[in-house]
Design an enzyme around this catalytic site. Structure first.
Site, PDB file in Angstrom:
ATOM      1  CG  ASN A 136      -0.346  -0.279   2.513  1.00 49.33           C
ATOM      2  OD1 ASN A 136       0.619   0.802   2.815  1.00 49.33           O
ATOM      3  ND2 ASN A 136      -0.425  -1.199   3.299  1.00 49.33           N
ATOM      4  CG  HIS A 137      -0.460   4.236  -2.224  1.00 50.18           C
ATOM      5  ND1 HIS A 137       0.418   4.266  -3.376  1.00 50.18           N
ATOM      6  CD2 HIS A 137      -1.906   3.943  -2.620  1.00 50.18           C
ATOM      7  CE1 HIS A 137      -0.296   3.903  -4.196  1.00 50.18           C
ATOM      8  NE2 HIS A 137      -1.634   3.902  -3.799  1.00 50.18           N
TER       9      HIS A 137
END
Ligand code: PMT
Length: 416
Positions: free
Chosen positions: A219-220
């Site tokens: 994820n970011h």
């Protein structure tokens, strides 16, 4: 321009600068310390002035520079007490770089220049950052002086390994400025902080769930918010364990546990929470992972895609709630919620199902909040209380608010 640091803002730092090629780093240090909001008074020895002029330090601190035992008046002090006033009014005396000669003088209690007189008069914490040729630092005389000063309560920032102006290599180089400021924060946090002696566990960054040896589901999350929380807890004097998959520069003083997957986070958290005063779960831990990670790289074919079957990972906070119910540790638990819609309803549900003392809700759809940026806009949720929305703040300021709240919750747990 760096952001002011709450621990240092308004503090009076006397920065002693002695003769070493590393004086150029001291100019940057003086500049960065001034940007933290501290008032920086520089005292230079005669040898230091052979490398850099006082004007450089005056320019970066915006304050007069002290060079002479007999100089006075510039700080509004009568000449004969100028040196006593400098030492007595200081919150910390930081000597960087500190030469072998000045170490020896301090160890012996000599007072033949403004810096050594100031050090004798000062009653504030004394922090020394030695810098010299490696063989000089290793010499038994220097080591004995370091030991004497440590026994007397001074803090010594160990020099690092590297190459010297002489062309030789050894351990004697002044650490870089961010590391020097990190050490200063760590040492002063432990002396002044509201969480001194407390144990705080922080998770930060995303997780990586392997598809095969070269690919993963992630994820970011950059780790910025969690690292800022770890730094704010250190500034408050806590012993901090930071569990993260991110590769940012770890704050000086943390116990760092490198992780990769959600299973690693679970294992590291469960190992760290016994006797912990608080757990702060800022990490974006994966909810799903490929059910089967391939042992070898999956080869692509031109006409077929790849279907992955994802299974659930363990919910770390739910496991923590079970451990806490049985053992009482950790005493305080803080969770986050990253939401793209229905922020408050979703966050409220997580506060109760995960049995949290505090939930920090993030609207990650906003461009200036959530993943990777340097700012965040959060809502604080506490059981049976109205939500508290904070304005757009730097991640450092959000971290300080969370750490203040954690300190309050720990005090409440002490009193319960
Ligand atoms: O790292 P940055 O780039 O600075 O970004 C910061 C951030 C947006 C990642 C951070 O502020 C944040 O919101 N972190 C939580 C992200 C998240 O996973 O939220 P969630 O709503 O999916 O999870 C809720 C809580 O359960 C979180 O505290 C999470 O750590 C925890 N969790 C999640 C999954 C799981 N398997 N176990 C958990 O314990």
């Amino acid at each position: 321009m760096s952001e002011p640091i709450r621990l240092l803002a308004g503090k009076r730092i006397v920065l002693g600068v002695t003769g070493s090629i590393a004086v150029y780093k001291a100019a940057d240090l003086a500049s960065k310390l001034t940007q933290t909001g501290a008032r920086v008074d520089v005292v230079m020895t005669e040898s230091a002035q052979r490398f850099v002029t006082p004007l450089t330090f005056q320019a970066v601190t915006g304050r007069p520079v002290y060079t002479d035992l007999w100089q006075g008046g510039s700080a509004g002090l009568p000449t004969h007490i100028a040196h006593v006033g400098l030492g007595e009014g200081a919150d910390v005396l930081f000597i960087a770089p500190c030469s072998a000669n000045t170490l020896a003088k301090l160890a012996q209690g000599l007072a033949d220049d403004l810096l050594s007189v100031t050090a004798l008069a000062a009653r504030c914490p004394l922090i020394l950052a030695p810098a010299m040729d490696g063989s000089m630092y290793e010499h038994p005389a220097t080591q004995a002086n370091v030991q004497t000063l440590l026994q007397r309560g001074a803090a010594v920032i160990e020099p690092v390994w590297g190459r010297f102006a002489s062309g030789l290599e050894g351990r004697g180089r002044l650490p870089e400025v961010p590391a020097l400021i990190g050490h200063l924060r760590h040492l002063l946090g432990m002396r002044w902080g509201a969480l001194a002696g407390r144990r705080i566990v922080v998770t930060a960054g995303g997780t990586r769930e392997a598809i095969d040896p070269v690919r993963y589901v992630g994820n970011h999350s950059s780790g910025k918010q969690g690292y800022a929380i770890a730094q704010a807890a250190l500034d408050a004097g806590a012993q901090v364990t930071l569990i993260s998959s991110a590769h940012l520069l770890a704050p000086v003083g943390v116990r760092f546990i490198q992780v990769e997957s959600a299973a690693d986070v679970l294992e590291a958290v469960l190992a760290s929470i016994p006797q912990a005063d608080a757990l702060i779960m800022a990490a974006a831990v994966a909810d799903f992972r490929p059910q089967q990670a391939a042992d070898r790289k999956i080869k692509k074919s031109d006409d077929e895609g790849l279907t992955l079957t994802l299974g659930r990972t363990a919910d770390v906070l739910l496991r923590v709630a079970e451990v806490r119910a049985a053992s009482g540790w950790p005493r305080v638990v803080v969770g986050f919620a990253a939401e793209s819609h229905d922020l408050l309803a979703n966050a409220q549900a997580k506060l109760s199902t995960k049995r949290l003392d505090l939930l920090v809700a993030n609207d990650v759809s906003a461009p200036d909040a959530g993943f990777a940026v340097d700012t965040n806009r959060v809502v604080l949720l506490r059981p049976a209380q109205a939500p508290e929305a904070l304005p757009l703040l730097s991640k450092q300021a959000v971290a300080e608010r969370i750490v203040d709240e954690v300190a309050r919750l720990i005090r409440a747990a002490d009193d319960a």
